[in-house]
Design a protein around this motif. Structure first.
Motif, PDB file in Angstrom:
ATOM      1  N   GLU A 201      -2.494  11.510   3.495  1.00 54.53           N
ATOM      2  CA  GLU A 201      -3.212  11.187   4.732  1.00 54.53           C
ATOM      3  C   GLU A 201      -3.111   9.701   5.061  1.00 54.53           C
ATOM      4  O   GLU A 201      -2.874   9.324   6.211  1.00 54.53           O
ATOM      5  N   HIS A 202      -3.276   8.853   4.062  1.00 53.06           N
ATOM      6  CA  HIS A 202      -3.239   7.417   4.321  1.00 53.06           C
ATOM      7  C   HIS A 202      -1.819   6.913   4.557  1.00 53.06           C
ATOM      8  O   HIS A 202      -1.622   5.935   5.287  1.00 53.06           O
ATOM      9  N   LEU A 203      -0.844   7.573   4.000  1.00 51.67           N
ATOM     10  CA  LEU A 203       0.542   7.243   4.338  1.00 51.67           C
ATOM     11  C   LEU A 203       0.812   7.559   5.802  1.00 51.67           C
ATOM     12  O   LEU A 203       1.431   6.788   6.517  1.00 51.67           O
ATOM     13  N   LYS A 204       0.320   8.682   6.304  1.00 49.71           N
ATOM     14  CA  LYS A 204       0.515   9.062   7.703  1.00 49.71           C
ATOM     15  C   LYS A 204      -0.163   8.073   8.640  1.00 49.71           C
ATOM     16  O   LYS A 204       0.393   7.671   9.651  1.00 49.71           O
TER      17      LYS A 204
ATOM     18  N   LYS B 198      -7.818  -2.086  -0.754  1.00 46.65           N
ATOM     19  CA  LYS B 198      -8.413  -1.460   0.429  1.00 46.65           C
ATOM     20  C   LYS B 198      -9.935  -1.555   0.447  1.00 46.65           C
ATOM     21  O   LYS B 198     -10.552  -1.333   1.491  1.00 46.65           O
ATOM     22  N   GLY B 199     -10.535  -1.872  -0.696  1.00 41.59           N
ATOM     23  CA  GLY B 199     -11.989  -1.864  -0.759  1.00 41.59           C
ATOM     24  C   GLY B 199     -12.553  -0.471  -0.555  1.00 41.59           C
ATOM     25  O   GLY B 199     -13.656  -0.289  -0.047  1.00 41.59           O
TER      26      GLY B 199
ATOM     27  N   GLU C 117       0.832  -1.205   0.000  1.00 41.70           N
ATOM     28  CA  GLU C 117       0.000   0.000   0.000  1.00 41.70           C
ATOM     29  C   GLU C 117       0.867   1.256   0.000  1.00 41.70           C
ATOM     30  O   GLU C 117       0.585   2.227  -0.709  1.00 41.70           O
ATOM     31  N   ASN C 118       1.930   1.226   0.802  1.00 40.06           N
ATOM     32  CA  ASN C 118       2.840   2.360   0.866  1.00 40.06           C
ATOM     33  C   ASN C 118       3.488   2.618  -0.490  1.00 40.06           C
ATOM     34  O   ASN C 118       3.612   3.763  -0.936  1.00 40.06           O
ATOM     35  N   SER C 119       3.886   1.534  -1.153  1.00 32.59           N
ATOM     36  CA  SER C 119       4.508   1.660  -2.472  1.00 32.59           C
ATOM     37  C   SER C 119       3.529   2.229  -3.495  1.00 32.59           C
ATOM     38  O   SER C 119       3.883   3.105  -4.293  1.00 32.59           O
ATOM     39  N   LEU C 120       2.291   1.751  -3.463  1.00 35.14           N
ATOM     40  CA  LEU C 120       1.280   2.233  -4.411  1.00 35.14           C
ATOM     41  C   LEU C 120       0.995   3.720  -4.200  1.00 35.14           C
ATOM     42  O   LEU C 120       0.947   4.502  -5.161  1.00 35.14           O
TER      43      LEU C 120
END
Length: 272
Positions: free
Chosen positions: A262-265, A144-145, A77-80
């Motif tokens: 935001e989602h990376l944080k 993530k859906g 997810e982080n890579s994407l």
């Protein structure tokens, strides 16, 4: 392995060792002098703890696997999200260059603007850049859906493609006619026409010069009028304003960017 996993493993091993030592001491304490009973008790205790250790090892292995899977999911997810942010950067730069050039060109009613850079500057391939965003956004949304990101993308691509059409009409059609007329007049007056010359002129008009360019100036300014442009979105035609459309395009870009940041944080805070 993160800290919580290590702590659970150490606690489990420590508990097993403590109970084992306690059991052995208890056997010797209660059956001291009865060698056969001690042997049988130790054998039974060993069998029980062997079974417990086997079950415990399986539980720890399952826990470790789930933890490993969570970490791998985070890495993916982080890579994407990181790749999406990287792919957004050239689009961000291009949109702000469009904004800057357009704001300057809007002053063409009072200033002679002859800038070769408007027509020849290096630009990104907007179509290729937008399409390149799709795979990472699609994969992330499926994992993530969460449809918010893909929904933003589906709006953003339409806005970008339409904005590209507006920009080309303004600069590569209307401004080019103005630019070529100004340069042709200059070169004819000096008997030295040269289309390869580069210019960077931004200054007030002389009265005679402006009067000869009124039609072309008007054509350029018409693009900036309210509801002067037609946007075809999902086979529905609506009339929009150039600057409003540009600002909306930048706004959607920023929403995608903010979502990724935001989602990376959030992921970083969970793994710390």
């Amino acid at each position: 392995m993160n800290k919580s996993t290590s702590a659970v493993s150490i606690m489990f091993i420590g508990l097993i060792i403590f109970i084992l030592i306690f059991s052995v001491i208890s056997i010797f304490y209660f059956y001291w002098g009865d060698l056969k009973t001690i042997q049988d008790s130790l054998s039974t205790t060993g069998s029980i703890f062997g079974a417990i250790a086997t079950l415990g090892a399986a539980a720890v292995a399952a826990y470790l696997f789930n933890d490993w899977r969570d970490e791998k999911n985070y890495d993916l997810e982080n890579s994407l999200l990181t790749n999406i942010l990287i792919d957004l950067k050239p689009i961000f730069i291009e949109l702000h260059k469009i904004r800057s050039d357009s704001q300057n060109l809007k002053k063409i009613d009072s200033n002679l603007i002859v800038k070769t850079n408007y027509l020849e500057r290096e630009r990104i391939d907007m179509f290729q850049s937008i399409i390149s965003l799709f795979p990472n956004i699609k994969i992330y949304s499926e994992i993530k859906g969460d449809k918010k990101l893909i929904n933003l993308y589906n709006i953003f691509d339409k806005y970008c493609f339409t904005m590209e059409d507006f920009y080309r009409e303004l600069f590569f059609t209307r401004y080019r006619r103005y630019y070529e007329l100004v340069n042709k007049d200059n070169d004819l007056n000096t008997n030295n026409y040269n289309s390869s010359r580069s210019f960077d002129i931004f200054r007030p008009y002389s009265e005679n010069r402006k009067s000869s360019l009124l039609i072309d100036i008007s054509e350029i300014l018409n693009v900036f009028k309210e509801d002067a442009l037609a946007a075809n979105i999902d086979n529905q035609l609506k009339f929009v304003t150039y600057e409003t459309w540009l600002e909306e395009t930048i706004k959607i870009h920023n929403q995608i960017q903010d979502y990724c940041i935001e989602h990376l944080k959030i992921k970083k805070s969970k793994s710390s």
